[in-house]
Design a protein around this motif. Structure first.
Motif, PDB file in Angstrom:
ATOM      1  N   LEU A  12       0.792  -1.215   0.000  1.00 50.60           N
ATOM      2  CA  LEU A  12       0.000   0.000   0.000  1.00 50.60           C
ATOM      3  C   LEU A  12       0.830   1.273   0.000  1.00 50.60           C
ATOM      4  O   LEU A  12       0.338   2.317  -0.368  1.00 50.60           O
ATOM      5  N   GLU A  13       2.081   1.213   0.449  1.00 50.30           N
ATOM      6  CA  GLU A  13       2.910   2.411   0.526  1.00 50.30           C
ATOM      7  C   GLU A  13       4.160   2.263  -0.313  1.00 50.30           C
ATOM      8  O   GLU A  13       4.760   1.202  -0.382  1.00 50.30           O
ATOM      9  N   ASP A  14       4.547   3.368  -0.938  1.00 49.67           N
ATOM     10  CA  ASP A  14       5.789   3.442  -1.686  1.00 49.67           C
ATOM     11  C   ASP A  14       6.947   3.442  -0.703  1.00 49.67           C
ATOM     12  O   ASP A  14       6.919   4.137   0.304  1.00 49.67           O
ATOM     13  N   ASP A  15       7.968   2.647  -0.963  1.00 45.31           N
ATOM     14  CA  ASP A  15       9.153   2.598  -0.116  1.00 45.31           C
ATOM     15  C   ASP A  15      10.226   3.490  -0.731  1.00 45.31           C
ATOM     16  O   ASP A  15      10.866   3.109  -1.708  1.00 45.31           O
ATOM     17  N   GLU A  20      12.786   2.720  -7.254  1.00 47.23           N
ATOM     18  CA  GLU A  20      11.500   2.877  -7.926  1.00 47.23           C
ATOM     19  C   GLU A  20      10.393   2.357  -7.022  1.00 47.23           C
ATOM     20  O   GLU A  20      10.615   1.558  -6.131  1.00 47.23           O
ATOM     21  N   ASP A  21       9.190   2.808  -7.286  1.00 45.88           N
ATOM     22  CA  ASP A  21       8.003   2.391  -6.551  1.00 45.88           C
ATOM     23  C   ASP A  21       7.702   0.933  -6.909  1.00 45.88           C
ATOM     24  O   ASP A  21       7.497   0.608  -8.066  1.00 45.88           O
ATOM     25  N   ARG A 107      26.911  11.053  -6.297  1.00 42.66           N
ATOM     26  CA  ARG A 107      25.702  11.052  -7.106  1.00 42.66           C
ATOM     27  C   ARG A 107      24.546  11.542  -6.263  1.00 42.66           C
ATOM     28  O   ARG A 107      24.318  11.047  -5.162  1.00 42.66           O
ATOM     29  N   LEU A 108      23.847  12.529  -6.793  1.00 37.97           N
ATOM     30  CA  LEU A 108      22.667  13.086  -6.143  1.00 37.97           C
ATOM     31  C   LEU A 108      21.446  12.545  -6.877  1.00 37.97           C
ATOM     32  O   LEU A 108      21.421  12.525  -8.110  1.00 37.97           O
ATOM     33  N   ILE A 109      20.456  12.124  -6.129  1.00 42.25           N
ATOM     34  CA  ILE A 109      19.258  11.511  -6.704  1.00 42.25           C
ATOM     35  C   ILE A 109      18.028  12.243  -6.178  1.00 42.25           C
ATOM     36  O   ILE A 109      17.937  12.519  -4.979  1.00 42.25           O
ATOM     37  N   ALA A 110      17.103  12.558  -7.065  1.00 45.62           N
ATOM     38  CA  ALA A 110      15.795  13.080  -6.660  1.00 45.62           C
ATOM     39  C   ALA A 110      14.835  11.897  -6.691  1.00 45.62           C
ATOM     40  O   ALA A 110      14.695  11.218  -7.705  1.00 45.62           O
ATOM     41  N   ARG A 111      14.178  11.632  -5.582  1.00 48.44           N
ATOM     42  CA  ARG A 111      13.255  10.492  -5.467  1.00 48.44           C
ATOM     43  C   ARG A 111      11.872  11.032  -5.142  1.00 48.44           C
ATOM     44  O   ARG A 111      11.675  11.679  -4.122  1.00 48.44           O
ATOM     45  N   VAL A 112      10.920  10.808  -6.037  1.00 54.35           N
ATOM     46  CA  VAL A 112       9.537  11.206  -5.801  1.00 54.35           C
ATOM     47  C   VAL A 112       8.851  10.094  -5.028  1.00 54.35           C
ATOM     48  O   VAL A 112       8.900   8.930  -5.433  1.00 54.35           O
ATOM     49  N   ARG A 113       8.228  10.470  -3.943  1.00 51.69           N
ATOM     50  CA  ARG A 113       7.480   9.478  -3.152  1.00 51.69           C
ATOM     51  C   ARG A 113       6.076   9.387  -3.718  1.00 51.69           C
ATOM     52  O   ARG A 113       5.371  10.375  -3.831  1.00 51.69           O
ATOM     53  N   GLY A 114       5.678   8.195  -4.108  1.00 55.29           N
ATOM     54  CA  GLY A 114       4.346   7.977  -4.647  1.00 55.29           C
ATOM     55  C   GLY A 114       3.274   8.111  -3.575  1.00 55.29           C
ATOM     56  O   GLY A 114       3.555   8.107  -2.383  1.00 55.29           O
ATOM     57  N   GLU A 116      -1.390   7.533  -3.107  1.00 57.89           N
ATOM     58  CA  GLU A 116      -2.432   6.545  -3.420  1.00 57.89           C
ATOM     59  C   GLU A 116      -2.853   6.530  -4.894  1.00 57.89           C
ATOM     60  O   GLU A 116      -3.444   5.554  -5.355  1.00 57.89           O
ATOM     61  N   THR A 117      -2.539   7.559  -5.664  1.00 57.37           N
ATOM     62  CA  THR A 117      -2.927   7.579  -7.078  1.00 57.37           C
ATOM     63  C   THR A 117      -1.748   7.679  -8.042  1.00 57.37           C
ATOM     64  O   THR A 117      -1.915   7.502  -9.236  1.00 57.37           O
ATOM     65  N   ARG A 118      -0.549   7.992  -7.510  1.00 56.18           N
ATOM     66  CA  ARG A 118       0.612   8.198  -8.379  1.00 56.18           C
ATOM     67  C   ARG A 118       1.795   7.339  -7.927  1.00 56.18           C
ATOM     68  O   ARG A 118       2.094   7.276  -6.739  1.00 56.18           O
ATOM     69  N   ARG A 119       2.442   6.724  -8.888  1.00 52.65           N
ATOM     70  CA  ARG A 119       3.592   5.863  -8.619  1.00 52.65           C
ATOM     71  C   ARG A 119       4.838   6.727  -8.405  1.00 52.65           C
ATOM     72  O   ARG A 119       5.034   7.713  -9.084  1.00 52.65           O
ATOM     73  N   GLY A 120       5.688   6.361  -7.480  1.00 48.87           N
ATOM     74  CA  GLY A 120       6.930   7.067  -7.231  1.00 48.87           C
ATOM     75  C   GLY A 120       7.975   6.759  -8.291  1.00 48.87           C
ATOM     76  O   GLY A 120       7.844   5.791  -9.042  1.00 48.87           O
ATOM     77  N   SER A 121       9.018   7.582  -8.361  1.00 46.81           N
ATOM     78  CA  SER A 121      10.097   7.357  -9.320  1.00 46.81           C
ATOM     79  C   SER A 121      11.357   8.074  -8.864  1.00 46.81           C
ATOM     80  O   SER A 121      11.331   8.868  -7.922  1.00 46.81           O
TER      81      SER A 121
END
Length: 133
Positions: A12-15, A20-21, A107-114, A116-121
């Motif tokens: 249920l939750e993006d890690d 990736e989600d 290395r710098l990484i931008a991580r989007v947390r997903g 309930e309607t959008r997948r993280g990346s």
């Protein structure tokens, strides 16, 4: 050994520790997100680094998503800051580089947390050289 409750929570939750989600879609499709960022290619240990970027989402607004800025280290990673995407998907943040960070290339990484309607990346890895002042 995990029980079915723990397995259900994981789905249920993006890690955000994962690149990736990995949630299952649980019977409905999640909008795909993409994140990109820009920052200086050289930064100073103990100094500030301005990071700008944009989140895009298919079939959904990219507004209000948490963007985590992560520094990849040998043996792990370090969260340097969080931003929230604006109504147009843009985000910006000034992150402070740790004073105890060894000099070198990172290395710098931008991580989007997903949500309930959008997948993280995650963004592609952005290389930066950390030096002394």
């Amino acid at each position: 050994m995990s029980n079915s409750r723990e397995d259900s929570d994981l789905q249920l939750e993006d890690d955000p520790s994962q690149p990736e989600d990995r949630r299952s879609e649980l019977g409905h499709s999640l909008a795909t997100t993409q994140v990109s960022m820009q920052a200086a290619s050289q930064a100073y240990r103990g100094g500030s680094l301005s990071v700008r970027g944009v989140v895009r989402s298919t079939g959904s607004s990219a507004s209000g998503l948490e963007v985590q800025l992560i520094l990849a280290l040998s043996g792990g990673s370090r969260l340097l800051g969080r931003a929230v995407s604006q109504s147009d998907g843009r985000f910006s943040i000034d992150i402070d580089l740790p004073t105890d960070l060894p000099l070198g290339n990172y290395r710098l990484i931008a991580r989007v947390r997903g949500d309930e309607t959008r997948r993280g990346s995650s963004s592609g890895r952005y290389d930066a050289l950390v030096t002394n002042h």
